[in-house]
Design an enzyme around this catalytic site. Structure first.
Site, PDB file in Angstrom:
ATOM      1  N   PRO A 126      28.337  30.501  32.099  1.00  9.55           N
ATOM      2  CA  PRO A 126      27.292  29.617  32.639  1.00  9.55           C
ATOM      3  C   PRO A 126      27.152  29.765  34.153  1.00  9.55           C
ATOM      4  CG  PRO A 126      28.798  28.413  31.201  1.00  9.55           C
ATOM      5  CD  PRO A 126      29.418  29.747  31.433  1.00  9.55           C
ATOM      6  N   GLY A 127      25.916  29.637  34.631  1.00 11.88           N
ATOM      7  CA  GLY A 127      25.672  29.568  36.063  1.00 11.88           C
ATOM      8  C   GLY A 127      25.591  30.883  36.798  1.00 11.88           C
ATOM      9  N   VAL A 128      25.524  32.022  36.077  1.00 11.81           N
ATOM     10  CA  VAL A 128      25.480  33.317  36.777  1.00 11.81           C
ATOM     11  C   VAL A 128      24.043  33.798  37.001  1.00 11.81           C
ATOM     12  CG1 VAL A 128      27.755  34.050  36.006  1.00 11.81           C
ATOM     13  CG2 VAL A 128      25.764  34.589  34.599  1.00 11.81           C
TER      14      VAL A 128
ATOM     15  N   LYS B 168      39.421  40.037  35.552  1.00  8.07           N
ATOM     16  CA  LYS B 168      40.875  39.970  35.733  1.00  8.07           C
ATOM     17  C   LYS B 168      41.289  40.575  37.073  1.00  8.07           C
ATOM     18  CE  LYS B 168      41.978  40.126  30.773  1.00  8.07           C
ATOM     19  NZ  LYS B 168      42.597  40.897  29.686  1.00  8.07           N
TER      20      LYS B 168
ATOM     21  N   SER C 296      46.100  40.442  25.012  1.00  5.26           N
ATOM     22  CA  SER C 296      46.216  41.264  26.223  1.00  5.26           C
ATOM     23  C   SER C 296      47.459  40.965  27.055  1.00  5.26           C
ATOM     24  CB  SER C 296      44.966  41.100  27.093  1.00  5.26           C
ATOM     25  OG  SER C 296      44.851  39.774  27.562  1.00  5.26           O
TER      26      SER C 296
END
Length: 778
Positions: free
Chosen positions: A356-358, A721, A678
């Protein structure tokens, strides 16, 4: 109850239940059943008939046949053309299968025969029989499916068991209900069961009759209304009150003839107009027809906007309105370039996926602006009814078109940019799969004839440029995903957020707050970085914009109260306006430690560091896992532990350590759920470090899935990451060799400050993470 054991051939029946005292004929076609008939005829002509639980099963086994059936006497056998046989039987008594004796060449079973007792002198049984006779008479009258002679026939039957069986044979009820009566061995229980069934059927028949009466009343009412409407028409003609109605009809006629409608739409509109003329504009039916005509006339059947194919202008608009998002911008520029060469190119169907919000929704507006198309947004979040997409049929009260046609009406052109927002938030219900309804909309080979249930007309969507947005691909059905071009919009880096705030958010907020020219608010670069690092924790910039707006509001209040002319915002004044820091940046340990490793994780808000700790204690080889880990993460830890045990000697660890030592692995922030494979390399490194008493380099972070044989597999979210690790002070990152291609997605400025180590095996990870490597001279 008299009982007797018999060995009889068995025929499983499909969809038919035979009661004692019942004479019935049926056709036999299965080889086993014909063999059973022949066996019965050679003996005493008795056969056991039991019904299959599922009539569709061709070769039933023991579990597929009801255990209670009827012992019957064969009265007649008639050979039919082909291999089939028609048989006439009479039910003698109930029977229950004790055990099956054989299956080939026919089914034979040991049967317990139950013969009814003569207990018809009991008052309770007499009362039950009398009530059933009365209720059965009502059933015969209401259903019309049984002759009245059946009631007279029952009055002569004294035996309660026979009475119940004969009544049941007359009832038109479900197979399960008949089998329930057949299963009742006790005569009293059987009578009670039959009475319950009859009463249930009477209730249903009564409801059916009431519904029929209501339907007839409605039909009579509609006919009466039609007669009255015709009378009103005559009176209106005499009084001259229909002038207004005629004017309305005339207005619709002119709109239809002058409107830019397709041939099909024009014919349909004229047909509906004729119906309106006959029904009357002010009748209940007329209101619905007028609404339908208004919808047809309001749609942009042939209205288009001209695409602006100026590549340079489009790039300038996209760059001006959005910082970053290069993948999306490049794809739009490619589309415009090819469209310029080939006029017939269909619009792309882009799916912007990211947290959200990009800027997924706002970039769609910019694309529409760049190509000179009207913009319309349709929110799909929470839609669980396919009628929301395709519309409701006009037979329903208050029916309207679906969201697609509604969006086309808003767009006022048949080639807009249509944003299908939050496509991953759609769900399904008993009303249908809403995602399936979108398949036709997003299929470029079919959507030129999209048919809304309300309009029942073909509408051409082939010129629409569709852009969809989603936070995740996991909830989007595969067929729907195949129709879209996926573009991942990942979270912004600190530098990107800084530029977005400085070049877009701050000017936008100052403009929205109508700052006068003689008053000036200046944000220092340090203040913007301070807000990003200490007051927001997100992939996008929504929270950042709210914080900037909060500061501007407080400054405006200060300017008004203290009559200041200008204020400069620095990192110190940010704290004054926003209070104490909300977040503290993740920082790695400043010294090397045993059993403490820095992992990396992907979250919905971007990347994060994931510290993993391991300690050794006396025990018997148990592996304890804490930190609210998910199933996948637990299995990853188990696989890592097995690998360490299998390769302990190679890493200088006592090969029998598990006999006297336990390992406890903990992932801090125990209140936060964690999952995913991961962290496999991180857990192995922590275990080996703790068992071999070797320190782990504090400046190294790692990510990668592991296998039992020590291979390191690819992971997702490398960019996010890496950004998180860089913020925490890491300068070396160990990643799977398979993720080498993803390094280019990391911003160049950060890529140059990080050393990437590519690992195919766990040995490579340990060699670069442990101080002293993995030599076994411990």
């Amino acid at each position: 109850m008299n009982q007797e054991n018999k060995v009889l051939p068995l025929i499983p029946l499909r969809g038919l239940i035979v009661f004692p005292y019942m004479v019935v004929h049926f056709d036999v076609g299965r080889d086993k059943s014909i063999e059973a008939l022949e066996k019965a005829m050679m003996n005493d002509q008795q056969i056991f008939l039991s019904t299959q639980k599922d009539a569709k099963i061709e070769e039933p086994n023991e579990d597929d046949i009801n255990s209670v059936g009827t012992i019957c006497s064969i009265k007649q056998i008639l050979r039919l053309p082909g291999d089939a046989v028609r048989v006439l039987v009479e039910g003698i008594s109930r029977g229950k299968i004790d055990k099956y004796l054989k299956q080939e060449p026919f089914i034979e079973a040991e049967i317990t025969e139950f013969k009814d007792e003569d207990n018809y002198e009991e008052y309770e049984i007499k009362a039950l029989m009398r009530i059933i006779t009365k209720e059965f008479g009502k059933y015969v009258k209401l259903s019309g499916a049984v002759t009245k002679d059946a009631v007279d026939f029952l009055k002569d039957i004294k035996e309660p068991g026979k009475f119940a069986d004969i009544v049941s044979s007359y009832l038109i009820i479900k197979q399960e209900q008949k089998q329930s009566v057949l299963n009742s061995i006790d005569e009293k229980e059987r009578l009670e069961n039959v009475l319950t069934v009859i009463k249930d059927e009477l209730q249903i028949l009564e409801l059916e009759r009431n519904i029929g009466v209501k339907v007839k009343e409605k039909i009579d009412k509609s006919q009466r209304e039609y007669y009255l409407r015709e009378q009103i028409k005559v009176m209106q003609d005499q009084l001259g009150d229909d002038d207004e109605e005629k004017a309305e009809i005339k207005e619709y006629t002119q709109k239809i003839k002058k409107g830019k409608l397709t041939k099909e739409a024009k014919e349909k509109a004229l047909h509906e107009l004729k119906k309106l003329e006959n029904a009357g504009a002010y009748s209940p039916e007329g209101a619905g027809i007028k609404t339908y005509l208004d919808w047809i006339l309001s749609l942009p059947w042939k209205d288009k906007t001209k695409d602006n194919l100026d590549i340079k202008r489009a790039r300038e608009i996209l760059n001006k309105e959005h910082y970053g998002l290069s993948d999306v911008k490049d794809r739009i520029i490619e589309y415009l370039a090819v469209k310029k060469m080939s006029k017939s190119l269909k619009g792309p169907i882009l799916c912007l996926v990211g947290p959200p919000g990009v800027g997924k929704t706002s970039i769609a507006k910019s694309i529409a602006n760049a190509v000179n198309r009207n913009f319309v947004r349709i929110s799909l979040g929470g839609v669980n009814d396919e009628a929301e997409i395709r519309g409701h049929r006009r037979t329903y009260v208050g029916a309207i078109p679906g969201r697609i046609i509604y969006g086309m009406k808003q767009a006022k052109s048949n080639n807009p940019l249509m944003l299908l927002d939050e496509i991953d938030k759609m769900s399904s219900s008993y009303k249908g799969e809403s995602a399936d309804a979108l398949l036709e909309v997003l299929d470029t080979s079919e959507n030129n004839k999209f048919r809304d249930n309300y309009l029942e007309l073909d509408f051409d969507l082939s010129d629409v440029m569709f852009v969809t947005t989603a936070n995740t691909l996991e909830t989007i059905p595969r067929p729907l995903m195949d129709r879209m071009e996926i573009i991942e919009v990942s979270g912004y880096t600190y530098e990107e957020k800084f530029h977005i705030a400085k070049e877009h958010l701050i000017p936008k907020q100052l403009e929205e707050h109508n700052m006068p020219e003689d008053k000036k608010i200046t944000f220092m670069d340090s203040s913007i970085y301070y807000i990003i690092e200490n007051y927001t924790r997100e992939s996008g910039v929504r929270s950042l914009e709210r914080k900037i707006a909060a500061i501007i509001r407080k400054i405006i209040t200060e300017i008004v109260e203290k009559d200041k002319s200008s204020i400069s915002v620095n990192s110190r004044t940010v704290k004054k306006y926003l209070g104490e820091d909300v977040f503290s940046a993740d920082k790695i340990d400043k010294e090397d430690k045993i059993g403490v490793v820095t992992g990396m994780a992907w979250t919905a808000y971007g990347g994060d560091t994931l510290p993993v700790e391991a300690v050794i204690m006396p025990g018997n080889g148990k592996l304890q896992l804490t930190g609210q880990l998910g199933d996948v993460m637990k299995e990853s830890a188990q696989a890592g532990y097995s690998y360490v045990r299998a390769n302990s000697v190679k890493y200088g660890i006592d090969k029998e350590f598990y006999k006297n030592k336990d390992i406890h692995v903990h992932v801090p922030e125990g209140a936060v759920p964690k999952d995913g494979p991961s962290a496999g390399v991180t857990m192995i490194t922590a275990m080996v470090s703790a068992l071999s008493d070797k320190k782990v380099k504090h400046n190294v972070a790692m990510t990668g899935e592991i296998t039992l044989t020590g291979r390191v597999l690819a992971i997702g979210g490398l960019k996010e990451k890496t950004l998180a690790a860089y913020r925490a002070g890491v300068d070396t990152i160990i990643i799977p060799k398979q993720n080498e291609k993803d390094i280019n997605k990391v911003p160049k400025a950060i890529r140059g400050k990080i050393k990437f180590i590519l690992a195919e095996e766990v040995d490579t990870v340990l060699e670069n993470a442990l101080i002293g490597g993995i030599n076994n001279d411990n």
